[in-house]
Design a protein around this motif. Structure first.
Motif, mmCIF file in Angstrom:
data_model
loop_
_atom_site.group_PDB
_atom_site.id
_atom_site.type_symbol
_atom_site.label_atom_id
_atom_site.label_comp_id
_atom_site.label_asym_id
_atom_site.label_seq_id
_atom_site.Cartn_x
_atom_site.Cartn_y
_atom_site.Cartn_z
ATOM 1 N N ALA A 1 -49.913 -17.847 -72.060
ATOM 2 C CA ALA A 1 -51.062 -18.564 -72.617
ATOM 3 C C ALA A 1 -51.567 -17.901 -73.895
ATOM 4 O O ALA A 1 -52.087 -18.565 -74.771
ATOM 5 N N LEU A 2 -51.411 -16.598 -74.016
ATOM 6 C CA LEU A 2 -51.933 -15.877 -75.170
ATOM 7 C C LEU A 2 -50.907 -15.711 -76.282
ATOM 8 O O LEU A 2 -51.072 -14.887 -77.165
ATOM 9 N N THR A 3 -49.837 -16.499 -76.246
ATOM 10 C CA THR A 3 -48.836 -16.435 -77.294
ATOM 11 C C THR A 3 -49.502 -16.760 -78.630
ATOM 12 O O THR A 3 -50.217 -17.754 -78.740
ATOM 13 N N PRO A 4 -49.305 -15.906 -79.650
ATOM 14 C CA PRO A 4 -49.999 -16.130 -80.926
ATOM 15 C C PRO A 4 -49.465 -17.342 -81.681
ATOM 16 O O PRO A 4 -48.331 -17.775 -81.474
ATOM 17 N N ALA A 5 -50.294 -17.856 -82.573
ATOM 18 C CA ALA A 5 -49.860 -18.941 -83.452
ATOM 19 C C ALA A 5 -48.789 -18.401 -84.391
ATOM 20 O O ALA A 5 -48.685 -17.187 -84.605
ATOM 21 N N ALA A 6 -48.025 -19.286 -84.959
ATOM 22 C CA ALA A 6 -46.951 -18.883 -85.870
ATOM 23 C C ALA A 6 -47.492 -17.954 -86.950
ATOM 24 O O ALA A 6 -48.489 -18.259 -87.593
ATOM 25 N N GLY A 7 -46.841 -16.816 -87.109
ATOM 26 C CA GLY A 7 -47.214 -15.864 -88.138
ATOM 27 C C GLY A 7 -48.320 -14.896 -87.765
ATOM 28 O O GLY A 7 -48.538 -13.919 -88.460
ATOM 29 N N GLU A 8 -49.028 -15.144 -86.669
ATOM 30 C CA GLU A 8 -50.092 -14.235 -86.236
ATOM 31 C C GLU A 8 -49.519 -13.136 -85.346
ATOM 32 O O GLU A 8 -48.625 -13.390 -84.544
ATOM 33 N N MET A 9 -50.058 -11.932 -85.483
ATOM 34 C CA MET A 9 -49.630 -10.837 -84.616
ATOM 35 C C MET A 9 -50.205 -11.031 -83.223
ATOM 36 O O MET A 9 -51.348 -11.462 -83.068
ATOM 37 N N SER A 10 -49.403 -10.715 -82.232
ATOM 38 C CA SER A 10 -49.863 -10.809 -80.848
ATOM 39 C C SER A 10 -50.857 -9.697 -80.544
ATOM 40 O O SER A 10 -50.974 -8.718 -81.274
ATOM 41 N N ASN A 11 -51.550 -9.855 -79.440
ATOM 42 C CA ASN A 11 -52.448 -8.832 -78.913
ATOM 43 C C ASN A 11 -51.744 -8.226 -77.697
ATOM 44 O O ASN A 11 -51.819 -8.777 -76.595
ATOM 45 N N PRO A 12 -51.046 -7.108 -77.871
ATOM 46 C CA PRO A 12 -50.260 -6.547 -76.767
ATOM 47 C C PRO A 12 -51.065 -6.283 -75.500
ATOM 48 O O PRO A 12 -50.618 -6.608 -74.403
ATOM 49 N N ARG A 13 -52.240 -5.721 -75.655
ATOM 50 C CA ARG A 13 -53.043 -5.401 -74.463
ATOM 51 C C ARG A 13 -53.384 -6.670 -73.686
ATOM 52 O O ARG A 13 -53.275 -6.722 -72.469
ATOM 53 N N ALA A 14 -53.815 -7.711 -74.375
ATOM 54 C CA ALA A 14 -54.165 -8.967 -73.713
ATOM 55 C C ALA A 14 -52.952 -9.583 -73.029
ATOM 56 O O ALA A 14 -53.049 -10.089 -71.911
ATOM 57 N N LEU A 15 -51.816 -9.535 -73.689
ATOM 58 C CA LEU A 15 -50.604 -10.089 -73.076
ATOM 59 C C LEU A 15 -50.200 -9.297 -71.837
ATOM 60 O O LEU A 15 -49.811 -9.874 -70.820
ATOM 61 N N LEU A 16 -50.299 -7.977 -71.909
ATOM 62 C CA LEU A 16 -49.953 -7.171 -70.743
ATOM 63 C C LEU A 16 -50.923 -7.412 -69.590
ATOM 64 O O LEU A 16 -50.517 -7.426 -68.425
ATOM 65 N N GLU A 17 -52.190 -7.641 -69.901
ATOM 66 C CA GLU A 17 -53.140 -7.996 -68.836
ATOM 67 C C GLU A 17 -52.757 -9.332 -68.203
ATOM 68 O O GLU A 17 -52.841 -9.499 -66.989
ATOM 69 N N GLU A 18 -52.323 -10.269 -69.028
ATOM 70 C CA GLU A 18 -51.891 -11.579 -68.515
ATOM 71 C C GLU A 18 -50.676 -11.421 -67.606
ATOM 72 O O GLU A 18 -50.504 -12.160 -66.649
ATOM 73 N N LEU A 19 -49.840 -10.437 -67.922
ATOM 74 C CA LEU A 19 -48.660 -10.157 -67.113
ATOM 75 C C LEU A 19 -48.965 -9.228 -65.942
ATOM 76 O O LEU A 19 -48.058 -8.757 -65.279
ATOM 77 N N ALA A 20 -50.246 -8.945 -65.695
ATOM 78 C CA ALA A 20 -50.701 -8.093 -64.594
ATOM 79 C C ALA A 20 -50.194 -6.660 -64.747
ATOM 80 O O ALA A 20 -49.838 -6.011 -63.784
ATOM 81 N N TRP A 21 -50.163 -6.149 -65.983
ATOM 82 C CA TRP A 21 -49.769 -4.766 -66.264
ATOM 83 C C TRP A 21 -48.496 -4.371 -65.535
ATOM 84 O O TRP A 21 -48.489 -3.494 -64.682
ATOM 85 N N PRO A 22 -47.419 -5.044 -65.854
ATOM 86 C CA PRO A 22 -46.165 -4.723 -65.170
ATOM 87 C C PRO A 22 -45.702 -3.314 -65.490
ATOM 88 O O PRO A 22 -46.012 -2.766 -66.540
ATOM 89 N N SER A 23 -44.955 -2.740 -64.565
ATOM 90 C CA SER A 23 -44.302 -1.452 -64.809
ATOM 91 C C SER A 23 -42.875 -1.772 -65.217
ATOM 92 O O SER A 23 -42.092 -2.266 -64.415
ATOM 93 N N TYR A 24 -42.573 -1.525 -66.464
ATOM 94 C CA TYR A 24 -41.262 -1.869 -66.990
ATOM 95 C C TYR A 24 -40.384 -0.642 -67.116
ATOM 96 O O TYR A 24 -40.858 0.444 -67.429
ATOM 97 N N SER A 25 -39.096 -0.851 -66.923
ATOM 98 C CA SER A 25 -38.112 0.164 -67.267
ATOM 99 C C SER A 25 -37.932 0.107 -68.781
ATOM 100 O O SER A 25 -38.387 -0.832 -69.444
ATOM 101 N N LEU A 26 -37.255 1.085 -69.340
ATOM 102 C CA LEU A 26 -37.012 1.081 -70.779
ATOM 103 C C LEU A 26 -36.230 -0.169 -71.194
ATOM 104 O O LEU A 26 -36.519 -0.761 -72.230
#
Length: 82
Positions: free
Chosen positions: A5-30
């Motif tokens: 839902a928080l995907t940025p408009a074309a050309g806009e930088m994303s908000n990493p923190r907001a996106l990670l919150e939307e993803l429920a702060w996943p624990s990712y491997s490298l």
């Protein structure tokens, strides 16, 4: 491809923190962090080959990891081409 839902408009930088919150702060491997670079850090300046961005929960900010040797730094000045 992941559509959030928080995907940025074309050309806009994303908000990493907001996106990670939307993803429920996943624990990712490298490998998983590598695959999510274009989603979490959409339209952010590119890093040199061999580097990825990762999010630190404890510092609540991004940091940089050189994949070949797992060197990590919060200092963008240390991110150099391999």
């Amino acid at each position: 491809e992941t559509q959030l839902a928080l995907t940025p408009a074309a050309g806009e930088m994303s908000n990493p923190r907001a996106l990670l919150e939307e993803l429920a702060w996943p624990s990712y491997s490298l490998d998983q962090w590598s695959m999510m670079q274009g989603v979490i850090w959409a339209n952010h300046p590119p890093l040199p080959p061999g580097w990825i961005r990762v999010w630190s929960r404890s510092r609540d900010q991004e940091y940089y990891t050189r994949v070949r040797d797992f060197f990590a730094t919060f200092n963008p000045d240390e991110v150099m081409p391999d």
